[in-house]
Design an enzyme around this catalytic site. Structure first.
Site, short mmCIF file in Angstrom:
data_model
loop_
_atom_site.label_atom_id
_atom_site.label_comp_id
_atom_site.label_asym_id
_atom_site.label_seq_id
_atom_site.Cartn_x
_atom_site.Cartn_y
_atom_site.Cartn_z
N GLY A 61 0.86 -1.35 -0.11
CA GLY A 61 0.22 -0.07 0.03
C GLY A 61 0.84 1.35 0.57
N ASN A 66 -8.74 3.68 7.80
CA ASN A 66 -7.90 2.71 8.88
C ASN A 66 -7.84 2.38 10.36
OD1 ASN A 66 -6.28 4.79 8.02
ND2 ASN A 66 -5.00 3.53 9.03
N GLN A 77 -7.62 -0.99 2.58
CA GLN A 77 -8.98 -1.37 3.94
C GLN A 77 -10.20 -1.52 3.09
OE1 GLN A 77 -8.51 -2.59 6.63
NE2 GLN A 77 -6.50 -1.23 7.29
N HIS A 80 -1.55 -7.67 2.26
CA HIS A 80 -1.53 -8.34 3.81
C HIS A 80 -3.00 -8.48 4.64
CE1 HIS A 80 0.02 -5.14 6.49
NE2 HIS A 80 -0.15 -4.25 4.77
N THR A 95 12.75 -7.19 -10.82
CA THR A 95 12.09 -7.83 -10.98
C THR A 95 10.64 -8.78 -9.99
OG1 THR A 95 14.52 -9.28 -10.80
CG2 THR A 95 12.45 -10.82 -10.77
N CYS A 144 1.09 1.71 11.69
CA CYS A 144 1.62 2.22 10.76
C CYS A 144 1.69 3.83 11.77
CB CYS A 144 0.99 2.82 9.82
SG CYS A 144 0.31 1.46 8.35
#
Ligand code: PLP
Length: 388
Positions: A71, A151, A181, A203, A239, A326
Site C-alpha cells: 500500500g 483504517n 482497507q 496483507h 524483478t 502505521c
C-alpha cells in the site's frame, strides 16, 4: 492462553492455503518472468493470471494493473507519479485530513513546492463534504486522493459521488483512492466511481506482506518511481515478487465468492460487541460512521488511557490497537481523532477493534468481558490515585 486477535486492520494471519501456494511457487515456480525460457514463461503466465484476477474484481482491464510492494509504495507511486509528471506552472492537489500517512506525508512533502496542497476536513463521522470538495476543485487540480475506507474509524467515503463531483468540475483531474482497507471487503467498481487510480495490498486479506498492486487507468501519464529493467511496462522496474503475487492471487481467489456474505457476519459481530459493551461498561463512545466498514470498531473510554488498556487486555490474550499500526511510531498519533473533533479524556482512551472471519461470537463475548473488567479496574485505580 487463548489468543483473540482483534487487530486485523493492522494485518491478518496468512491463510494456510495461501502459504502453501507460495511455498510451491518458491520451489517450483521460481523463474524470472522476464526470462525467455520455459521456466521464465511459467512465472510470467502466473503473474498474468493474477493480474487478470485483480482486474476482474475491480472491473478494469488487466493491462491497467501494476504490481507493487504494498500500500505505501502504491500510494507514493500514484501521487508522486502524477505530481512529478505535471506540465503546468500552477497545479493543485487535494486530499483529506484522515488519510493514511503514506498519502498525507507525500502531500505534505509537496507543500511549498509551487503546488497548491489542499487538505479537506471531515465531519464527526469522518466524511468529507461534497460542496467543500466542489469548492476546492478547479481546472488546475491535477489530483484528488480520497481513501475508500479509513483504517482507524472504518468510515466509508461515497466514491461514486466524489467521482461525479471531480469529473463534473474537471474531467482531466486524476481521481485516486487508497483502497487498502476496502479491497475484497467491500465491493468497488472503478468504472462506476470514475476512478483513475486505486491502491490495494495483500496483507489485510490473509495474503502476504510486501505485495500489492495499483490500478492506473489507460491513458493516465505517471512518472515512474522505480527505474531500471523496465518491468511492469516501465512503470515499476524490479524483478516481480512472484511468490508474493501468487499469495495475493490465492488470497483473492479464496475470498472472491464469500466476501459479500462475510459483510453480514462482520456486521453481526460488530453489533454483538457493541451490545455487550453497552450492557457492561459506562461512559464510552463509538467513533466513526454507523454505516462504515463492519470490520472496524473504534471506541473511546472516558477516564482510561488507550495504551494502558491495550496492554492490560493483552495480558488476557486479547489483541487490539490504539489507532493505526502505521502511525504508532509517529509523533502525531491522533490526527484522525482530532480531525473528527474528539476531545479530552475520550481521545486518550481510544482503541481500535478490527474483526476477521476467524473471530467467533464466543470470541466477541470473551473479549467484551475482558475489556469490561479491565476498564473497571483501570478506572478504580485512577479514582484511588486521585483520592490520594
Ligand atoms: C489505509 C491504508 N493505506 C495504506 C497502508 C499501507 O499499506 P502497506 O502496509 O502494505 O504499505 C495501510 C496499512 O495499514 C492502510 O491501512
Amino acid at each position: 492462553m487463548k489468543e483473540i486477535y482483534l487487530d486485523n486492520a493492522a494485518t491478518t494471519r496468512v491463510n494456510p492455503q495461501v502459504a502453501e501456494r507460495m511455498m510451491d511457487a518458491f520451489s517450483n515456480n521460481y523463474g524470472n518472468p522476464s526470462s525467455l525460457h520455459r521456466i521464465g514463461m511459467r512465472a510470467e503466465q502466473t503473474v498474468k493470471e493474477v493480474r487478470e484476477r485483480i482486474a476482474k474484481t475491480l472491473n478494469c482491464q488487466s493491462e491497467e494493473i501494476y504490481f507493487t510492494s504494498g500500500g505505501t509504495e502504491g500510494n507514493n507511486m500514484i501521487i508522486k507519479g502524477i505530481v512529478e509528471n505535471k506540465q503546468r506552472n500552477r497545479s493543485r492537489i487535494i486530499t483529506t485530513s484522515i488519510e493514511h500517512p503514506s498519502v498525507l506525508d507525500v502531500f505534505a512533502f509537496y507543500e511549498g513546492h509551487h503546488i497548491d496542497v489542499v487538505v479537506l476536513g471531515v465531519d464527526d463521522k469522518g466524511l468529507i463534504d461534497m460542496d467543500e470538495l466542489k469548492a476546492a476543485m478547479d481546472m488546475d487540480t491535477i489530483l484528488v486522493s480520497v481513501m475508500g475506507v479509513n483504517n482507524e474509524l472504518g468510515t466509508i467515503q461515497d466514491l461514486r459521488a466524489i467521482g461525479k463531483v471531480i469529473k463534473t468540475v474537471n474531467p482531466k483531474c486524476v481521481f485516486h483512492t487508497d483502497f487498502v482497507q476496502g479491497f475484497m471487503k467491500i465491493p468497488v467498481d472503478v468504472a462506476e466511481c470514475q476512478l483513475d487510480a486505486l491502491t490495494l495490498c495483500g496483507h489485510k486479506i490473509f495474503g502476504p506482506k510486501g505485495i500489492g498492486a495499483v490500478y492506473i487507468k489507460k491513458g493516465i501519464a505517471l512518472k515512474p518511481l522505480m527505474r531500471g529493467g523496465g518491468q511492469e511496462k516501465n512503470m515499476r522496474s524490479g524483478t516481480e515478487n512472484v511468490p508474493g503475487i501468487v499469495g495475493l492471487g490465492e488470497a483473492i481467489a479464496l475470498r472472491q465468492n464469500t466476501y459479500r456474505e462475510e459483510i453480514t457476519t462482520m456486521r453481526k459481530l460488530r453489533e454483538r460487541f457493541i451490545a455487550g459493551l453497552e450492557a457492561t461498561v459506562e461512559d464510552f463512545k463509538i467513533n466513526g460512521d454507523p454505516n462504515g466498514s463492519p470490520y472496524i470498531l473504534n471506541l473511546s473510554f472516558n477516564r482510561v488511557r488507550g495504551e494502558v488498556l491495550l496492554h492490560s487486555i493483552e495480558g488476557e490474550g486479547v489483541y487490539v490497537s490504539t489507532g493505526s499500526a502505521c502511525s504508532s511510531h509517529k509523533k502525531e498519533k491522533q490526527y484522525v481523532l482530532k480531525a473528527i473533533g474528539l476531545l479530552g479524556e475520550y481521545k486518550e482512551g481510544t482503541i481500535r477493534i478490527s474483526f476477521s472471519k476467524d473471530i467467533t461470537e464466543g470470541d466477541v463475548d470473551e473479549a467484551v468481558a475482558i475489556i469490561a473488567k479491565a476498564v473497571a479496574g483501570l478506572r478504580l485505580l485512577v479514582k484511588v490515585r486521585r483520592r490520594k
